[in-house]
Design a protein around this motif. Structure first.
Motif, PDB file in Angstrom:
ATOM      1  N   LYS A   1      31.874 -82.338 -86.513  1.00  0.00           N
ATOM      2  CA  LYS A   1      32.473 -82.175 -87.668  1.00  0.00           C
ATOM      3  C   LYS A   1      31.604 -81.284 -88.549  1.00  0.00           C
ATOM      4  N   PHE A   2      30.417 -80.980 -88.115  1.00  0.00           N
ATOM      5  CA  PHE A   2      29.619 -80.408 -89.159  1.00  0.00           C
ATOM      6  C   PHE A   2      29.880 -78.998 -89.486  1.00  0.00           C
ATOM      7  N   PHE A   3      30.177 -78.214 -88.561  1.00  0.00           N
ATOM      8  CA  PHE A   3      30.563 -76.735 -88.963  1.00  0.00           C
ATOM      9  C   PHE A   3      31.908 -76.685 -89.379  1.00  0.00           C
ATOM     10  N   PRO A   4      32.212 -75.814 -90.300  1.00  0.00           N
ATOM     11  CA  PRO A   4      33.522 -75.728 -90.968  1.00  0.00           C
ATOM     12  C   PRO A   4      34.501 -74.811 -89.907  1.00  0.00           C
ATOM     13  N   LYS A   5      35.568 -75.193 -89.930  1.00  0.00           N
ATOM     14  CA  LYS A   5      36.319 -74.617 -88.867  1.00  0.00           C
ATOM     15  C   LYS A   5      36.813 -73.119 -89.350  1.00  0.00           C
ATOM     16  N   GLY A   6      37.423 -72.412 -88.312  1.00  0.00           N
ATOM     17  CA  GLY A   6      37.507 -70.933 -88.725  1.00  0.00           C
ATOM     18  C   GLY A   6      36.454 -70.043 -88.583  1.00  0.00           C
ATOM     19  N   GLY A   7      36.405 -68.850 -89.160  1.00  0.00           N
ATOM     20  CA  GLY A   7      35.363 -67.961 -89.085  1.00  0.00           C
ATOM     21  C   GLY A   7      35.473 -66.965 -87.752  1.00  0.00           C
ATOM     22  N   SER A   8      34.642 -65.887 -87.517  1.00  0.00           N
ATOM     23  CA  SER A   8      34.805 -65.094 -86.513  1.00  0.00           C
ATOM     24  C   SER A   8      34.682 -65.891 -85.097  1.00  0.00           C
ATOM     25  N   ARG A   9      35.040 -64.700 -84.245  1.00  0.00           N
ATOM     26  CA  ARG A   9      35.234 -65.398 -82.638  1.00  0.00           C
ATOM     27  C   ARG A   9      33.599 -65.707 -82.386  1.00  0.00           C
ATOM     28  N   ASN A  10      32.716 -64.839 -82.733  1.00  0.00           N
ATOM     29  CA  ASN A  10      31.133 -65.003 -82.522  1.00  0.00           C
ATOM     30  C   ASN A  10      30.708 -66.251 -83.422  1.00  0.00           C
ATOM     31  N   THR A  11      31.061 -66.510 -84.465  1.00  0.00           N
ATOM     32  CA  THR A  11      30.665 -67.552 -85.288  1.00  0.00           C
ATOM     33  C   THR A  11      31.115 -68.930 -84.317  1.00  0.00           C
ATOM     34  N   HIS A  12      32.302 -68.991 -83.979  1.00  0.00           N
ATOM     35  CA  HIS A  12      32.835 -69.961 -83.069  1.00  0.00           C
ATOM     36  C   HIS A  12      32.012 -70.171 -82.053  1.00  0.00           C
ATOM     37  N   LEU A  13      31.665 -69.138 -81.432  1.00  0.00           N
ATOM     38  CA  LEU A  13      30.936 -69.095 -80.109  1.00  0.00           C
ATOM     39  C   LEU A  13      29.550 -69.740 -80.487  1.00  0.00           C
ATOM     40  N   THR A  14      28.684 -69.256 -81.589  1.00  0.00           N
ATOM     41  CA  THR A  14      27.366 -69.838 -81.885  1.00  0.00           C
ATOM     42  C   THR A  14      27.521 -71.397 -82.202  1.00  0.00           C
ATOM     43  N   HIS A  15      28.685 -71.578 -83.023  1.00  0.00           N
ATOM     44  CA  HIS A  15      28.768 -73.222 -83.349  1.00  0.00           C
ATOM     45  C   HIS A  15      28.822 -74.090 -82.188  1.00  0.00           C
TER      46      HIS A  15
ATOM     47  N   GLN B   1      20.935 -65.114 -79.197  1.00  0.00           N
ATOM     48  CA  GLN B   1      21.233 -63.789 -78.558  1.00  0.00           C
ATOM     49  C   GLN B   1      22.537 -63.465 -79.047  1.00  0.00           C
ATOM     50  N   TYR B   2      23.486 -64.189 -79.178  1.00  0.00           N
ATOM     51  CA  TYR B   2      24.717 -63.824 -79.589  1.00  0.00           C
ATOM     52  C   TYR B   2      24.909 -63.790 -81.200  1.00  0.00           C
ATOM     53  N   GLY B   3      24.231 -64.447 -81.850  1.00  0.00           N
ATOM     54  CA  GLY B   3      24.516 -64.768 -83.262  1.00  0.00           C
ATOM     55  C   GLY B   3      23.328 -63.967 -83.908  1.00  0.00           C
ATOM     56  N   ASN B   4      23.315 -64.086 -85.051  1.00  0.00           N
ATOM     57  CA  ASN B   4      22.440 -63.413 -86.094  1.00  0.00           C
ATOM     58  C   ASN B   4      21.106 -64.281 -86.123  1.00  0.00           C
ATOM     59  N   ARG B   5      20.026 -63.860 -85.620  1.00  0.00           N
ATOM     60  CA  ARG B   5      18.784 -64.661 -85.375  1.00  0.00           C
ATOM     61  C   ARG B   5      18.451 -65.768 -86.621  1.00  0.00           C
ATOM     62  N   GLU B   6      18.359 -65.060 -87.615  1.00  0.00           N
ATOM     63  CA  GLU B   6      17.912 -65.826 -88.937  1.00  0.00           C
ATOM     64  C   GLU B   6      19.109 -66.749 -89.281  1.00  0.00           C
ATOM     65  N   GLU B   7      20.246 -66.503 -89.230  1.00  0.00           N
ATOM     66  CA  GLU B   7      21.557 -67.463 -89.702  1.00  0.00           C
ATOM     67  C   GLU B   7      21.594 -68.357 -88.489  1.00  0.00           C
ATOM     68  N   VAL B   8      21.349 -68.329 -87.293  1.00  0.00           N
ATOM     69  CA  VAL B   8      21.576 -69.045 -86.205  1.00  0.00           C
ATOM     70  C   VAL B   8      20.488 -70.297 -86.486  1.00  0.00           C
ATOM     71  N   ASP B   9      19.090 -69.783 -86.751  1.00  0.00           N
ATOM     72  CA  ASP B   9      17.976 -70.903 -86.770  1.00  0.00           C
ATOM     73  C   ASP B   9      18.198 -71.608 -88.108  1.00  0.00           C
ATOM     74  N   GLN B  10      18.865 -71.035 -89.030  1.00  0.00           N
ATOM     75  CA  GLN B  10      19.029 -71.913 -90.344  1.00  0.00           C
ATOM     76  C   GLN B  10      20.116 -73.091 -90.015  1.00  0.00           C
ATOM     77  N   LYS B  11      21.352 -72.371 -89.234  1.00  0.00           N
ATOM     78  CA  LYS B  11      22.336 -73.491 -88.847  1.00  0.00           C
ATOM     79  C   LYS B  11      21.738 -74.590 -88.017  1.00  0.00           C
ATOM     80  N   TRP B  12      20.865 -74.287 -87.053  1.00  0.00           N
ATOM     81  CA  TRP B  12      20.359 -75.161 -86.359  1.00  0.00           C
ATOM     82  C   TRP B  12      19.628 -76.261 -87.158  1.00  0.00           C
ATOM     83  N   ASN B  13      18.701 -75.655 -88.189  1.00  0.00           N
ATOM     84  CA  ASN B  13      17.923 -76.705 -88.699  1.00  0.00           C
ATOM     85  C   ASN B  13      18.791 -77.537 -89.394  1.00  0.00           C
ATOM     86  N   ASP B  14      19.830 -76.992 -90.121  1.00  0.00           N
ATOM     87  CA  ASP B  14      20.892 -77.764 -90.961  1.00  0.00           C
ATOM     88  C   ASP B  14      21.503 -78.872 -90.024  1.00  0.00           C
TER      89      ASP B  14
END
Ligand SMILES: [Fe+2]
Ligand SMILES: [Fe+2]
Length: 193
Positions: free
Chosen positions: A94-108, A160-173
């Protein structure tokens, strides 16, 4: 090593030891769900060739684990029980909000998978260190090594598939959020309970 923010209370192993049949059934379905997740990623992202390749291998490996656990259940004179709902995974997703681009969905999805592998790995390590049954402890030691590789693979793909900085922030959250869920857990004879 796994980045988890809250270790499992080792007393969880005492609860598990009172009901090995129950943990094995739950564990078998964790492996099946890991295989299903790999297949589902192939179906959703067929054009990510490197990912598809790895998911083919992973689905096979996870079904191999499923068989190993199933064999154990049979050797104990039991049959595989019904699947249990994994409340930990339901809450986590339930953590990540639904929607967003296909790539965002993949990284989540990749980050969820990485975390579930990491927590499973931590639980297996605890079992491998604390179980009185040394043969079963050895079994969990082997699986722990596999799950640690899966954790790094999923995290690698997310970066690899997401923006590195963004992905690291999301991972931490996500790790912070997972720790808050874990505070309530560690009391049941299930892999994530
Ligand atoms: Fe596995
Ligand atoms: Fe795995």
């Amino acid at each position: 090593m796994l980045g988890l923010k809250l270790p499992t209370d080792p007393r969880w192993v005492n609860i598990v030891e009172k009901n090995i049949d129950e943990i094995l059934t739950d564990h078998a379905y964790c492996e099946q769900k890991a295989a299903s997740t790999a297949i589902s990623l192939i179906i959703s992202f067929p054009d990510y060739t490197e990912l598809v390749d790895e998911m083919i291998a992973l689905s096979r490996e996870e079904m191999g684990h499923f068989k190993m656990v199933h064999d154990r259940i049979i050797a104990r004179g039991q049959t595989l029980g019904r699947e249990r709902k994994d409340e930990y995974v339901v809450k986590l997703m339930k953590f990540f909000p639904k929607g967003g681009s296909r790539n965002t969905h993949l990284t989540h999805r990749l980050l969820y998978a990485a975390l579930i592998e990491a927590r499973s790995c931590e639980r297996f390590r605890l079992l491998s260190e604390e179980l009185e049954d040394k043969e079963l402890a050895e079994f969990y030691h082997k699986l722990m090594v596999s799950e640690a590789n899966h954790y790094t693979m999923f995290l690698k793909f997310a970066r690899q598939y997401g923006n590195r900085e963004e992905v690291d922030q999301k991972w931490n959250d996500l790790l912070e959020y997972e720790a808050s869920i874990m505070k309530e857990l560690g009391k049941k004879e299930t892999i994530h309970g």
